[in-house]
Design an enzyme around this catalytic site. Structure first.
Site, PDB file in Angstrom:
ATOM      1  N   ASP A   1       0.795  -1.237   0.000  1.00 39.28           N
ATOM      2  CA  ASP A   1       0.000   0.000   0.000  1.00 39.28           C
ATOM      3  C   ASP A   1       0.830   1.292   0.000  1.00 39.28           C
ATOM      4  O   ASP A   1       1.809   1.391   0.744  1.00 39.28           O
ATOM      5  CB  ASP A   1      -0.868   0.078   1.256  1.00 39.28           C
TER       6      ASP A   1
ATOM      7  N   GLN B   1       4.083   0.543   2.263  1.00 41.16           N
ATOM      8  CA  GLN B   1       4.257  -0.715   2.974  1.00 41.16           C
ATOM      9  C   GLN B   1       5.427  -1.449   2.331  1.00 41.16           C
ATOM     10  O   GLN B   1       5.433  -1.674   1.108  1.00 41.16           O
ATOM     11  CB  GLN B   1       2.978  -1.560   2.884  1.00 41.16           C
TER      12      GLN B   1
ATOM     13  N   ARG C   1      -8.034  -1.097  11.301  1.00 41.34           N
ATOM     14  CA  ARG C   1      -6.771  -0.543  10.788  1.00 41.34           C
ATOM     15  C   ARG C   1      -6.929   0.540   9.711  1.00 41.34           C
ATOM     16  O   ARG C   1      -7.991   0.776   9.175  1.00 41.34           O
ATOM     17  CB  ARG C   1      -5.878  -1.652  10.238  1.00 41.34           C
ATOM     18  N   ASP C   2      -5.766   1.152   9.420  1.00 43.98           N
ATOM     19  CA  ASP C   2      -5.548   2.058   8.294  1.00 43.98           C
ATOM     20  C   ASP C   2      -6.218   3.427   8.485  1.00 43.98           C
ATOM     21  O   ASP C   2      -7.106   3.821   7.697  1.00 43.98           O
ATOM     22  CB  ASP C   2      -6.015   1.409   6.974  1.00 43.98           C
TER      23      ASP C   2
ATOM     24  N   GLU D   1     -10.738  -2.276   4.193  1.00 44.06           N
ATOM     25  CA  GLU D   1      -9.418  -1.783   4.564  1.00 44.06           C
ATOM     26  C   GLU D   1      -9.187  -0.428   3.918  1.00 44.06           C
ATOM     27  O   GLU D   1      -9.923  -0.001   3.023  1.00 44.06           O
ATOM     28  CB  GLU D   1      -8.336  -2.744   4.061  1.00 44.06           C
TER      29      GLU D   1
HETATM   30  N1  DQQ Z   1      -2.091  -3.801   3.902  1.00 45.97           N
HETATM   31  C1  DQQ Z   1      -1.585  -3.349   5.166  1.00 45.97           C
HETATM   32  C2  DQQ Z   1      -2.775  -3.159   6.044  1.00 45.97           C
HETATM   33  C3  DQQ Z   1      -3.863  -2.970   5.062  1.00 45.97           C
HETATM   34  C4  DQQ Z   1      -3.508  -3.941   3.985  1.00 45.97           C
HETATM   35  C5  DQQ Z   1      -0.614  -4.368   5.663  1.00 45.97           C
HETATM   36  C6  DQQ Z   1      -4.161  -3.649   2.671  1.00 45.97           C
HETATM   37  O1  DQQ Z   1      -2.628  -2.052   6.910  1.00 45.97           O
HETATM   38  O2  DQQ Z   1      -5.118  -3.198   5.625  1.00 45.97           O
HETATM   39  O3  DQQ Z   1       0.477  -4.493   4.786  1.00 45.97           O
HETATM   40  O4  DQQ Z   1      -3.398  -4.126   1.600  1.00 45.97           O
END
Ligand code: DQQ
Length: 590
Positions: free
Chosen positions: A63, A79, A185-186, A240
């Site tokens: 991400d 990420q 999350r996120d 997400e």
């Molecule tokens: N990738 C991250 C998370 C998200 C997900 C983890 C979506 O925070 O929800 O690498 O691709």
């Protein structure tokens, strides 16, 4: 073009140097870039590696995180697995750019170091609080829970924002009560309300229901969950990477996330774990109740929601580019070949080319378009005008390197007579329809479009098709767009689906349809109807492994003639993207 790349490198160096001058003024002469050294570093290293898409020099990327513009530089975090080409050990990679095209890699900005993120630094965002960039991110803590954390920049005088300090009062939000600790999350970029409170939205799962939870804070430190979620769904699994932002109804300009007055609407984008696709809803944000009300009554059925991209992208994220007054956005484009291939080449994943994003004048559809800055990379151009494509014609666009190209074509349909009949069942799964037909089947109007990354060598033919086919329903014409990978590669272990979408244009009105396609070795991004429908694919042609060059064709396999009003194709230069062991950057750190 070389001059632009060099200028970018020099600018970044100057910024690095200026940040050092106070402490180490004598470095100035040592670290200034040597222009003649650039050439050798711009060479191709593997055939799948791209020329102008964002990727780290090695290892895994997913991400986009916390994009921002700050004091003359664009920052993109992402990420990243610092230790290998497969997902794991999640951290925030970090790169900077002066033009969003050429990128310099910096050290990892956030790594797994503390009990509140020891099992992973997951996705998040940047918010400007009192003018200072502040990171909100999800950590996977020592109990394997998803928790939300905050980080501030460490060194106020470093314009590159290389170091970040995680707050001592982390975590700032916990998965308590009905929130599933595995699915919380996120956090989005924060926005500031008229009531003097900050807000952020977070994807969560509550007893099997997807919710975008809203949290409020007066000081960006103590957060309280709002009584209502921003939005929710019973039937689509975990949401997400939410993105929530205002869009203007009267201009293409982007808006700061806190704007909530004037002629605007809001967009909620969610990434569905169930389909690994991104969807969006346009509507009104009621700041008093803190809920988002979509304009259209969408059934709780994601198959009816508009998608950011009908191809192979996920976890998109936007930011407001205050330098150029636009909203820009990236999505993660995953690999479609095997993990063994990822390991062999040592890298995996890339971002879409940055897209400007705004609301169409119809107030319903998002428009996405490669940022204008891409023109920095355009080299030789080929043009066709008023060119008739009779039934059965396949015409080569030659004279440029078409494995890294920007192609814009406008097709004209002299008549809509002969369009095949439409069946309502097509609407729920256009990809299935594209899977059942082929670009070589003769239709009425269409299939017509482009063949890209082709090889004509007998017995080794490869081609990727991006094409249209027009259908007639009882009261209107429907334009189907397909991207078909079935014949794209003879390599083993490659996922080769067909993607499809019905394009939101009224073809009966102006009898034209435009297609723009960015071809970049193993990624092909298409924008139809001026950016109303987007489709991204990963392509792994085998012919390039033996040094063969790829071809580009326009074709028409419909029974009716189609015209090309205009086609422009540019060969693209290679951008300077996160070059490994970059001498210029590393010398600046001496
Ligand atoms: N990738 C991250 C998370 C998200 C997900 C983890 C979506 O925070 O929800 O690498 O691709």
């Amino acid at each position: 073009m070389a001059r632009v790349i060099i200028l970018h490198a020099i600018l970044i160096q100057i910024i690095i140097l200026l940040s050092k001058i106070e402490a180490r003024p004598s470095l100035l002469t040592l670290t200034y870039p040597q222009i003649e050294e650039l050439g050798s570093e711009l060479k191709e290293i593997d055939p799948d590696r791209t020329a102008f898409h964002f990727q780290p020099s090695k290892n895994w990327l997913n991400d986009p995180n916390g994009p921002m513009y700050y004091k003359g530089l664009f920052h993109l975090f992402y990420q990243y697995n610092p230790d290998g080409p497969l997902w794991g050990n999640m951290a925030w990679g970090h790169s900077v750019s002066t033009d969003l095209v050429n990128w310099e890699a910096l050290d990892v900005a956030l790594d797994r170091t503390d009990p509140f993120d020891i099992n992973g630094v997951f996705s998040g965002s940047v918010t400007f609080v009192a003018g200072e960039p502040v990171i909100l991110y999800t950590g996977i803590d020592d109990q394997q829970r998803n928790v939300q954390n905050i980080a501030f920049r460490k060194n106020g005088s470093d314009p590159l924002l290389r170091e970040w300090s995680k707050s001592g009062y982390n975590p700032i939000m916990l998965p308590v009560g009905d929130i599933d600790p595995d699915n919380f999350r996120d956090p989005t970029t924060g926005w500031f309300g008229q009531d003097g409170h900050w807000r952020t939205a977070i994807g969560a799962n509550l007893e099997g229901r997807a919710e975008i939870l809203l949290y409020k804070s007066q000081n960006f430190k103590n957060w309280t969950r709002n009584e209502f979620p921003l939005h929710k769904s019973q039937s689509s699994g975990m949401w997400e990477c939410p993105d929530f932002f205002p869009v203007s109804l009267s201009s293409k300009d982007g808006l700061d996330p806190s704007v909530n007055t004037g002629n605007i609407k809001h967009v909620l984008k969610v990434s569905l774990m169930k389909t690994l696709q991104d969807y969006y809803l346009v509507g009104k944000y009621d700041e008093k109740k803190d809920v988002f009300v979509p304009d259209e009554w969408y059934k709780d059925d994601y198959r009816t929601w508009p998608m950011i991209d009908y191809g192979h992208v996920y976890a998109s994220k936007s930011f407001f580019d205050s330098k150029n007054n636009r909203r820009i956005f990236w999505s993660w484009v995953n690999e479609s070949d095997s993990e063994a291939d990822d390991v062999k080449r040592g890298w995996s994943g890339m971002q879409t080319f940055p897209r400007a994003i705004w609301l169409d004048t119809d107030g319903k559809q998002l428009i996405q378009w490669p940022i204008e800055d891409i023109k920095l990379l355009r080299k030789q151009q080929i043009q066709l005008r008023d060119f008739g494509l009779q039934s059965g014609v396949k015409h080569e666009i030659s004279g440029i390197l078409t494995s890294q190209a920007d192609v814009e074509v406008e097709f004209e349909l002299p008549s809509l007579e002969g369009a095949e009949s439409f069946n309502n069942s097509f609407l729920l799964d256009p990809s299935k329809l594209c899977d059942e037909i082929t670009p070589s089947d003769e239709g009425g109007i269409g299939p017509f479009g482009l063949f890209v990354l082709t090889s004509d060598v007998e017995g080794q033919e490869e081609y990727t098709a991006i094409y249209f086919r027009i259908y007639k329903s009882s009261d209107r014409y429907m334009t189907l767009m397909c991207s078909d990978l079935k014949s794209s590669s003879r390599r083993e272990g490659v996922y080769k689906p067909a993607h499809g979408a019905f394009v939101g244009v009224d073809i009966s009105k102006d009898k034209r349809i435009s297609l723009r396609t960015l071809i970049d070795h193993s990624v092909v991004e298409s924008f139809v109807g001026g950016g109303r429908t987007c489709m991204t694919m990963r392509v792994y042609p085998k012919h390039v492994l033996t040094g063969q060059t790829s071809g580009l064709y326009v074709f028409n396999h419909g029974s009716q003639e189609v015209k090309i009003r205009e086609l422009n194709a540019w060969e693209m230069a290679k951008a300077r993207v996160n070059i490994e062991n970059d001498d210029f950057i590393s010398r600046a750190y001496i």
